[in-house]
Every structure is written in structure tokens, then in C-alpha cells.
Design an enzyme around this catalytic site. Structure first.
Site, short mmCIF file in Angstrom:
data_model
loop_
_atom_site.label_atom_id
_atom_site.label_comp_id
_atom_site.label_asym_id
_atom_site.label_seq_id
_atom_site.Cartn_x
_atom_site.Cartn_y
_atom_site.Cartn_z
N PHE A 1 -11.64 12.04 37.30
CA PHE A 1 -10.44 12.36 36.51
C PHE A 1 -9.16 12.31 37.33
O PHE A 1 -8.11 12.75 36.86
CB PHE A 1 -10.60 13.75 35.89
CG PHE A 1 -11.74 13.84 34.92
CD1 PHE A 1 -11.60 13.43 33.60
CD2 PHE A 1 -12.99 14.29 35.33
CE1 PHE A 1 -12.67 13.49 32.71
CE2 PHE A 1 -14.06 14.36 34.45
CZ PHE A 1 -13.90 13.96 33.14
N LYS B 1 -15.31 11.39 29.71
CA LYS B 1 -14.22 10.66 30.37
C LYS B 1 -13.37 9.88 29.35
O LYS B 1 -12.15 9.93 29.36
CB LYS B 1 -14.81 9.72 31.42
CG LYS B 1 -13.82 8.79 32.07
CD LYS B 1 -12.79 9.52 32.92
CE LYS B 1 -11.68 8.58 33.33
NZ LYS B 1 -10.62 9.24 34.05
N CYS C 1 -6.28 2.63 33.37
CA CYS C 1 -7.24 3.48 32.64
C CYS C 1 -6.97 3.61 31.14
O CYS C 1 -7.81 3.20 30.34
CB CYS C 1 -7.30 4.85 33.28
SG CYS C 1 -8.05 4.79 34.92
N ARG D 1 -1.24 -2.59 36.92
CA ARG D 1 -2.12 -3.04 35.84
C ARG D 1 -1.57 -2.55 34.49
O ARG D 1 -1.25 -1.38 34.35
CB ARG D 1 -3.56 -2.53 36.08
CG ARG D 1 -4.23 -3.26 37.22
CD ARG D 1 -5.61 -2.75 37.51
NE ARG D 1 -5.59 -1.58 38.38
CZ ARG D 1 -6.68 -1.04 38.95
NH1 ARG D 1 -7.87 -1.56 38.72
NH2 ARG D 1 -6.58 0.01 39.72
P1 NAD Z 1 -10.27 -1.04 41.73
O1 NAD Z 1 -10.20 -2.31 40.99
O2 NAD Z 1 -9.07 -0.53 42.45
O3 NAD Z 1 -11.44 -1.12 42.80
C1 NAD Z 1 -12.73 -1.58 42.54
C2 NAD Z 1 -13.33 -2.12 43.83
O4 NAD Z 1 -14.71 -2.44 43.60
C3 NAD Z 1 -12.67 -3.42 44.32
O5 NAD Z 1 -12.23 -3.25 45.66
C4 NAD Z 1 -13.79 -4.46 44.23
O6 NAD Z 1 -13.73 -5.44 45.25
C5 NAD Z 1 -15.02 -3.58 44.38
N1 NAD Z 1 -16.27 -4.19 43.88
C6 NAD Z 1 -16.47 -4.90 42.75
N2 NAD Z 1 -17.77 -5.27 42.66
C7 NAD Z 1 -18.39 -4.77 43.73
C8 NAD Z 1 -19.74 -4.79 44.20
N3 NAD Z 1 -20.71 -5.40 43.49
N4 NAD Z 1 -20.04 -4.18 45.35
C9 NAD Z 1 -19.07 -3.55 46.06
N5 NAD Z 1 -17.78 -3.48 45.68
C10 NAD Z 1 -17.45 -4.09 44.54
O7 NAD Z 1 -10.80 0.05 40.69
P2 NAD Z 1 -10.40 1.60 40.55
O8 NAD Z 1 -9.03 1.75 40.00
O9 NAD Z 1 -10.75 2.31 41.81
O10 NAD Z 1 -11.41 2.03 39.40
C11 NAD Z 1 -12.81 2.10 39.61
C12 NAD Z 1 -13.45 2.78 38.41
O11 NAD Z 1 -12.98 4.13 38.33
C13 NAD Z 1 -13.12 2.14 37.07
O12 NAD Z 1 -14.23 2.24 36.23
C14 NAD Z 1 -11.99 3.00 36.55
O13 NAD Z 1 -11.92 3.00 35.16
C15 NAD Z 1 -12.39 4.36 37.06
N6 NAD Z 1 -11.26 5.28 37.24
C16 NAD Z 1 -10.09 4.83 37.77
C17 NAD Z 1 -9.05 5.73 37.98
C18 NAD Z 1 -7.74 5.26 38.52
O14 NAD Z 1 -6.76 5.99 38.42
N7 NAD Z 1 -7.64 4.08 39.10
C19 NAD Z 1 -9.21 7.09 37.64
C20 NAD Z 1 -10.43 7.52 37.14
C21 NAD Z 1 -11.45 6.60 36.95
#
Ligand code: NAD
Length: 433
Positions: A150, A205, A261, A329
Site C-alpha cells: 500500500f 488492494k 496504480c 506513468r
Molecule cells: P516497476 O515497473 O517499477 O518494477 C517492476 C520491475 O520488475 C522492473 O524492474 C522489471 O524489470 C522487473 N521484472 C519484470 N519481470 C521480471 C522477472 N521475471 N524477474 C525479475 N524481475 C522482473 O513496478 P512497481 O511500480 O514497483 O510495481 C510492482 C507491483 O507493485 C505492481 O503490481 C504494482 O501494481 C504494485 N504496486 C505499485 C505501487 C507503486 O506505487 N508503484 C504501490 C503498490 C503496489
């Protein structure tokens, strides 16, 4: 505890750093070699306040390392967090390719029992798919847990270190105990760790994000009514927010929600509902209001210039989807700027952190980038404020008026007061105020 975090984005990096800070030995893994190389060189690939310092300290103390090698990360890890992206697919549903690929890779490298924790935001039923992917790729025992995140970008470390609550969906007491052990340092002040079934955790979530998005769209609807009725949304907001049943947070009207998100999670929940045979009229309206709101600034400019934006030069303050992040994004700034360019205007933008992000991934060299806020205004026909960074809140208005060729301000976040700006000779446009 020895743990691994798969995915070093906004969530994975913060989670990895915070778990290391609380005394665990953490390996962060990503398939993006350039990202991992940067991290090894001490360069943080994203902007998140406090993260650089936290990473440096934990790397120095030997609790945190980075790798692209699954074998090195997974072997001996008691808990493995999946924190990879879940972008929207063509129909709006969450694309689980990365999650399932990560699960298979983890499975192939397990060396004994581990708790596989899904931290990515995923639709109800994904834990079962992850379980299946793991089962196909390992003979070692494991449990799958849902642990949605979160945190808010811009305040991510604080949110992770002091969560309002931790949600854990599991069907195994062993796994639940591992999770309690990991999270207990973050809830010493008494905030709850909520244990529940996996499906409820997964849905929590989406429901939380959809609720927040609903508040934003609701207030944007109220703001648009204020514009038409001559009321002031700032007053209405205060009048509403002092009601304890409503509360004052997340009641700000503006140019629509963006980021990685809310847009994708609302879309994914609409799709989940559809697949379950339920037509979610409310969520569809939330999304439709937001899409309209993202076009509002452009429509306001277009009206101001009687549809003649050709040749106008517009200054934009703020590119990131919100302050204190470089994340662009689904940023409203991109929708506005592309529309302005299509209409024949030119743009000079300033953002304290997102310029590089914009140049590399969004607007490239289609616009000019200023190094200081005031530089963006030189000779501009109007200023449009899109992101409410603190440094935009108290500008030198005299210098602003002198730099602009016409003193017009479109305040997409209602951070200025109409009366003050009009007194200083500006033409002021706010959102419902
Ligand atoms: P992001 O795009 O910043 O990072 C994702 C990372 O995963 C990338 O660096 C990518 O290279 C890596 N990746 C992809 N496939 C892979 C694999 N098979 N093995 C290893 N690494 C791999 O994403 P994020 O913003 O950190 O979000 C991640 C998740 O968390 C999403 O589901 C998002 O909805 C959720 N989330 C995001 C936030 C936010 O504020 N960004 C908050 C809560 C939840």
C-alpha cells in the site's frame, strides 16, 4: 532472515531496502541488467526520497545485494517476494506474464521450503496460478502468500516502515508465522497485521485503490459542478471534509488521477467484475470521469484562446504524475502536452525530478525542458501548473508576471488563490474554484 525480492522497481527496491534495514539479509533480483548494474554502482534508478541513503547504508553493512542471477538470489531464501509489474493488458485486465514468469524462475531455483509472497497487485485467483506455476517447476515444498503493498510513491519508505496495516492472505500457519516475523518490526506502535484468506487479501488492494480513485473522481465531479454553478470547490471540500464520517483526505479536485496504480487497478477491477458476471457501473463512471478530467486543462486553454492554439507557447510546471516522484506513468501532463502539440502550440516544461524520465520515455525532444521554474516562463503565453510540487507553491509572482508574455495561469491543482492572483494582475483559472 534470508530473503529475496524479485523485481527492483518502486515497490521491490523499497521493500528490499526496508527489510534489510530491519536486520534481514536481502538479495534484490531483476532481469534488467542495466538496472542491476546501476544499483551495484550505487546509482538509484528511480527518484524516491530517502531511498538512496537507505540502500547505501544497507549495502555497506552487508545486508543488501543486487543480482540478475536467480540461483544466487533464491537458494537458501526463507521468503521470496514477487514485486514485478502487472501492467494493464489490452482489455484492461492485469497482465500476469511477469508474475508467472517470475514464479516459474523462482520454482526452478528453490533449494528447500520457502514462502513465496506475492506483493505485486494481482487479481483474485492469481495466488492459485502462481501456486500452479511453482508446482510445475519444483519438487520442493512451498507456500504462496498474498501480501499486497500500500505504499505511496514519494512517501514510500515511511509508508513501508510505518504501515497503517499489513494485509496477509495465507492458508498456512507456517507461512503466516514467517510473515509475522518479517513484519513485526514495522508494527511496533500497534498498527495491525491483518490475516485473512488469500482471495480477500488480493481483493483488498484493488478495493482500496478503487475507493481512493472514486473519491478523486467524485470531487472532480463536484468541482465541475462548482464551475457551472458559481460555487467554490475549496469551500465545499472544507465543508464536507470536516464531517468525521467523510474525513478530509483525498478530497482534492484537480486534473485527474494518474500513476502506475489507480488507472490500471480501476481498469483491472472493472474487468474482474465483468469476468465474474457483474457490471460495475460505479467503477466505469469513476474511470470515465477521470478520462474527461485529464482533458479538462486542454479544453480550458482551448476555450481561453478561442480554439486558436496554433503558435502559442505554453509553460508547464510539473511532469510527474504527482509530487516527490519521477514516475510519469499515465501522467495527466502527457495528455495535456500531446494535445497542445497536436493543436500547434509549443511547450517548455519544468519538473524537479521527471525531466530525464520524460526525455527518455515520454515526450522526448518534442518539447523544451527548463532547468529552473522561472526559465520555463520566458516569453510563454500562459503557465499551466500540472503537478503540485512544493517549490511551485510560493513563487515570485512579480517575476512570473514579468516573464510571461501574457499573465495567465491555469492552476490544475488549485494551489494558488484566485483573489491574490487577480489582484496581482493575472488571469486565473482553477478547477472548480
Ligand atoms: P516497476 O515497473 O517499477 O518494477 C517492476 C520491475 O520488475 C522492473 O524492474 C522489471 O524489470 C522487473 N521484472 C519484470 N519481470 C521480471 C522477472 N521475471 N524477474 C525479475 N524481475 C522482473 O513496478 P512497481 O511500480 O514497483 O510495481 C510492482 C507491483 O507493485 C505492481 O503490481 C504494482 O501494481 C504494485 N504496486 C505499485 C505501487 C507503486 O506505487 N508503484 C504501490 C503498490 C503496489
Amino acid at each position: 532472515m534470508r530473503i529475496a525480492v524479485v523485481g527492483t522497481g518502486y515497490v521491490g527496491l523499497v521493500a528490499g531496502a526496508c527489510f534489510a534495514e530491519s536486520g534481514n539479509t536481502v538479495t534484490c533480483l531483476d532481469i534488467d541488467e542495466a538496472k542491476i548494474q546501476k544499483l551495484r554502482d550505487g546509482i538509484v534508478p528511480i527518484y524516491e526520497p530517502g531511498l538512496e541513503e537507505l540502500l547505501r547504508r544497507n549495502v555497506q553493512d552487508g545486508r543488501l545485494s543486487f543480482t540478475t542471477d536467480y540461483a544466487a538470489a533464491i537458494s537458501g531464501a526463507k521468503a521470496v517476494f514477487i514485486a514485478v509489474g502487472t501492467p494493464p493488458g489490452k482489455d484492461g485486465s492485469a497482465d500476469l506474464t511477469y508474475v508467472l514468469e517470475a514464479a516459474r524462475s523462482i520454482g526452478r531455483h528453490l533449494t528447500g521450503y520457502a514462502v513465496i509472497v506475492n506483493k505485486s497487485t494481482v487479481p483474485v485467483g492469481t495466488a492459485a496460478e502462481v501456486k500452479e506455476a511453482l508446482r510445475e517447476s519444483t519438487d520442493h515444498p512451498f507456500d504462496v502468500v498474498s501480501n499486497p503493498e500500500f505504499l505511496k510513491e514519494g512517501a514510500a519508505i515511511d509508508d513501508f516502515m510505518k504501515p497503517d496495516r499489513v494485509v496477509i492472505g495465507s492458508e498456512s500457519t507456517d507461512a503466516a508465522e514467517v510473515m509475522d516475523e518479517l513484519y513485526s518490526p514495522f508494527v511496533l506502535s500497534g498498527n495491525p497485521i491483518l490475516h485473512m484468506d488469500i482471495k480477500s487479501a488480493e481483493l483488498t488492494k484493488y478495493a482500496a485503490n478503487a475507493m481512493l480513485a472514486t473519491r478523486i473522481s467524485f470531487m472532480n465531479e463536484v468541482a465541475n459542478l462548482c464551475t457551472r454553478l458559481g460555487a467554490d470547490v475549496q469551500m465545499v471540500r472544507k465543508g464536507m471534509g470536516t464531517d468525521k464520517r467523510i474525513g478530509s483526505r483525498f478530497l482534492f479536485s484537480g486534473v485527474g488521477y494518474g500513476g502506475s496504480c489507480f488507472p490500471k487497478d480501476v481498469k483491472a477491477l472493472i474487468q474482474t467484475a465483468e469476468e465474474a458476471g457483474y457490471d460495475s457501473g460505479l467503477l466505469k463512471a469513476v474511470e470515465a470521469v477521470n478520462e474527461r478530467q485529464k482533458r479538462l486543462l486542454f479544453d480550458m486553454l482551448s476555450t481561453h484562446y478561442n480554439g486558436k492554439l496554433q503558435g502559442k507557447h505554453i509553460a508547464v510546471w510539473g511532469l510527474a504524475f504527482k509530487p516527490n516522484t519521477d514516475d510519469m506513468r499515465e501522467a495527466p501532463s502527457v495528455v495535456l502536452i500531446r494535445s497542445l502539440l497536436d493543436a500547434g502550440a509549443t511547450v517548455c516544461a519544468f519538473d524537479p525530478e521527471a525531466t530525464e524520465m520524460s526525455r527518455e520515455h515520454y515526450l522526448g525532444d518534442t518539447i523544451q525542458y527548463a532547468e529552473h521554474p522561472m526559465d520555463a516562463l520566458n516569453g510563454a503565453d500562459a503557465l499551466v501548473l500540472v503537478t503540485e510540487w512544493n517549490e511551485f507553491r510560493r513563487p515570485d509572482f512579480d517575476a512570473m508576471r514579468a516573464a510571461l508574455s501574457e499573465p495567465v495561469v491555469f492552476d490544475g491543482r488549485n494551489i494558488y488563490r484566485r483573489k491574490s492572483l487577480e489582484k496581482l494582475g493575472f488571469t486565473y483559472y482553477g478547477i472548480g474554484t
